[in-house]
Design an enzyme around this catalytic site. Sequence first.
Site, PDB file in Angstrom:
ATOM      1  N   ASN A   1       6.717   3.108   2.398  1.00  0.00           N
ATOM      2  CA  ASN A   1       7.570   2.869   4.228  1.00  0.00           C
ATOM      3  C   ASN A   1       6.569   3.722   4.721  1.00  0.00           C
ATOM      4  O   ASN A   1       6.092   4.600   4.964  1.00  0.00           O
ATOM      5  CB  ASN A   1       8.417   3.763   3.874  1.00  0.00           C
ATOM      6  CG  ASN A   1       9.548   3.487   4.966  1.00  0.00           C
ATOM      7  OD1 ASN A   1       9.794   2.675   5.968  1.00  0.00           O
ATOM      8  ND2 ASN A   1       9.770   4.857   5.894  1.00  0.00           N
ATOM      9  N   GLU A   2       6.526   2.913   6.257  1.00  0.00           N
ATOM     10  CA  GLU A   2       5.814   3.166   7.407  1.00  0.00           C
ATOM     11  C   GLU A   2       4.609   3.887   7.515  1.00  0.00           C
ATOM     12  O   GLU A   2       3.984   4.741   7.924  1.00  0.00           O
ATOM     13  CB  GLU A   2       6.322   4.458   8.239  1.00  0.00           C
ATOM     14  CG  GLU A   2       7.991   3.608   8.789  1.00  0.00           C
ATOM     15  CD  GLU A   2       8.948   5.103   9.802  1.00  0.00           C
ATOM     16  OE1 GLU A   2       9.244   4.341  10.793  1.00  0.00           O
ATOM     17  OE2 GLU A   2       8.639   6.061   9.269  1.00  0.00           O
ATOM     18  N   LEU A   3       3.340   3.099   6.618  1.00  0.00           N
ATOM     19  CA  LEU A   3       2.552   3.508   6.261  1.00  0.00           C
ATOM     20  C   LEU A   3       1.132   2.220   6.773  1.00  0.00           C
ATOM     21  O   LEU A   3       0.514   3.622   8.126  1.00  0.00           O
ATOM     22  CB  LEU A   3       1.931   2.608   4.789  1.00  0.00           C
ATOM     23  CG  LEU A   3       2.293   3.357   3.840  1.00  0.00           C
ATOM     24  CD1 LEU A   3       2.611   2.909   2.419  1.00  0.00           C
ATOM     25  CD2 LEU A   3       2.686   4.996   3.330  1.00  0.00           C
TER      26      LEU A   3
END
Length: 933
Positions: free
Chosen positions: A479-481
């Site tokens: 997530n959200e890398l």
Amino acid sequence: MTFSHSMKAAALAAGLLPLVCSQNVVSLVGPDWTLSNDALNVSVSAHLPSHAHLDLYANQVIGDPYYGLNDFNLRWVAWSNWTYTSAPISGLDSNASSTWLLFNGLDTFATISFCGQEIASTDNQFRQWWFDVSSALASCTEAAPVLSIDFGSAPKIADAIAAEPGQETWPTGVQQVFEFPNRWFIRKEQSDFGWDWGPAFAPAGPWKPAYVVQLAQSEVYVRNSIVDIYREGQLNNIPPDQTAPWVVNASLDYFGAAPNDFTLSYTLKDLENNTVTSGSMSNVNCTNATVTGSTIVDPSMVDLWWPNQLGPQTLYYMTIDLVSASNTTMASVTKRLGFRTIVLNEFPISQAQLAQGIAPGNNWHFEVNGHEFYAKGSNFIPPDAFWPRVTEAKMDQLFNSVVDGNQNMLRVWASGAYSPDFLYDLADEKGILLWSEFEFGDALYPVNPSFLENVREEAEYNVRRVNHHPSLALWAGGNELENLELILVNRSAPEGLPRYTAEYETLFLHTLLPVVFGNSRSISYTPSSTSNGWQSLNFSNPIPIVERYYNLTPGSVYGETDFYNYDPSVLYNDSAFPTGRFSNEFGYHSMPSIQSWRAQISETDLHFNSTTVVLRDHHNPQGGLSDSNTTNPDIGQAQMTEAVELWYPIPNKTDSQANFSAWCHATQIFQADLYVSEIEFYRRGSGLPNRQLGSLYWQLEDIWVAPTWAGIEYDGRWKVLHYAAKDIYEHVIIAPYWNITTGNLSVWVTSDLWEPASGTATFTWYDWSGNELDVGLNTSSSVDFTVGAINSTKVLQTFATGMAAGTNAILKMDVTATGSLPNDNTNTTHTFRHENWFHPTALRDAQLVDPGLQLSYSNSTKNFTVSATTGVAAWVYLDYDQPGTVLNFDSNAFWLAPNQTREVGYTVKTDASDGAWVDTVTVQSLWNQTLST
Ligand code: BMA
């Protein structure tokens, strides 16, 4: 004793264990356990599966972990070590050739002893563990050996790993810390260390079932298996030939003696137990850990599986038998599965698409069985801080709410736990696509060899375990890398970007991608949610994906969007919303209802800014991704307050609890209002050059009672958001788009049907008293239209420049269209209706009048009837107040014109009141918000 054979029989009947001739499988599931901590002088009865908090609570050593501020008060439980000890295990066969311990999950740092002998240590919550304990049993002097499992404190161990010499570090501000630090060093549910919507209990315990397995010589035990169904020639991430035969590839993971001279036979049955096809598998291969084979299924023999609203959810049972040369079944596995292809298409926009007016760049959408579709849904977080108490019944209710909410996809967010099989089973039945993620989020991770190997094992186990479910839609790395973590590196230490990008690729492209592509041809992979997609995809390279990152061409559109803006003036400001191909996250938090608060905090804490409420709002500097630069500890409460004050009549009731309730409700109206305007914006994009094909809002449900982004509260009660999302996720919707600066007002009809639909849109202007107005806009009061398949069309264009704040006019928009449902073989024409309201003035400044709402209930039709008699009613809301009862109305949070009547049915999820809840139902609208009572 103890773990009875009836448990084994029950487990077998439930299909949990492979059915095999003479194996002795003793289930360790049950109540015959003890939980202890000698230093704390605690020893209490316990269960498996469980977490220490749950057993301590059941024995009243601690209070309800979810009550009041126990999230903070119970930190000592997380800082302590806990031992689970079994009762003496009887029923073991002393003649067995080998004896094994099998754990489907240990959370997290465990040292296992059997009959007083140390067997092994574990360090990953998400792996399955199995150990040969034959020699420990042979030398055991007890008639019935005891198993004990010592769990270390995860926060302590994470801190110790972080302090190791030479340990990896990251630039300032990159690693998102909520409550306990250092979560990225350990393979445990990341939100166990706190998140902006949840508590931090960091629980420990044997959280999944465990067994003792005894085998005779030359027997095997299948501990895990994979079935991969794909079209011949199919490769991951590439739309396959939909006319090609189905390939069914099966692989069984076993322990025991490597079988020789065997066949793999299979039987495919429909749910009525009719055999569809059977035979022996080809390409059979055997290693010392797996047996693999494949077969071809003629597509004419099976029906396709489709997501909710797009066709039937046809399922089959496949049984795979490992049969010896002497014709004995050595192992047998049955899986319920479906035939479908699901691909995440990130290919460049084609010439044909350009010719249709689609903007250049790349696609980013899903295709099921070769069809584009509009993904409607939300993000699923862990439904409880303690997974062992998540029941199938509760998840069944939750997923029914997903289907009732017109959703077809959930993103199973990346920092919880891999979903249990029963969750995928429910999703298979209900047609809910599960975009599944590896458990990494909002941090960068170490890449030392032992960490990578641990992750690889975790991924192998879970990819293989769930691959056969037709609801499995995607594997995403985390997530959200790319859209957050690497950007934070660039902001804080740009010189480090190449190094941290390389490390990111080591984990997400070089470690996880090969696990997905090596085990499955049917499932697409993307290294990060959110991203701009791949730049190239080439299967002749060892790692086929090269990420695009920020190599963007102006004017082109790429990838997914993730959007948060906590300035409440973002409401109705369409120009603030991002233009991409797909929206996987967006949102704003709201308060849960007073009914939910009552279940978890004291009466004296029922105030908007009471210490308990404020401390349960974790959207603050210690626990807020978007606000980490601010220092206001009440930031979450302040944002919700500002939003209500900016847009709505301010609740001001004399009774303090009534006022608290009105405030909670008002924050929910703002949340719903904002999500609706975003969903309208994203859905309209299906007919614009960005060809937007999905919106998944943040977040489906709550983990406890607190101010969060959820649309469904912890007990299953719908917030205003879930009702509003249900409405705006209807197949055909009508919606306004207004630019307050230019006065440009357009109204669009959007459809996600797979065939064009035709109909009429009608427009009526009112004042709040319900008088029809001529606002002088010179527009027709109705217009006929046709909207294309998964498309949108403008049905009204005007300039409402005179309509600044203070205008008392409101517009009612109605659409009626006829069309057909996807994959409806009956050729029925359906009528689709939707209504919506536009108000150029903030409702705060509107000259609301008492709409004279009336409510009645009919015992014969089981419907409520609501009508407005004296004015326009905004945000009409039916509510109920019956502790222990959970239900949802078929529609809610709607508007009513004068003399408009709506019949409202309902679905009861849990009724503790024997129907008495009906008498508690009330109705209100925005008008009531300002009334003192
Ligand atoms: C995104 C999500 C979550 C978070 C949510 C609300 O960052 O991926 O991590 O809970 O927004 O802040």
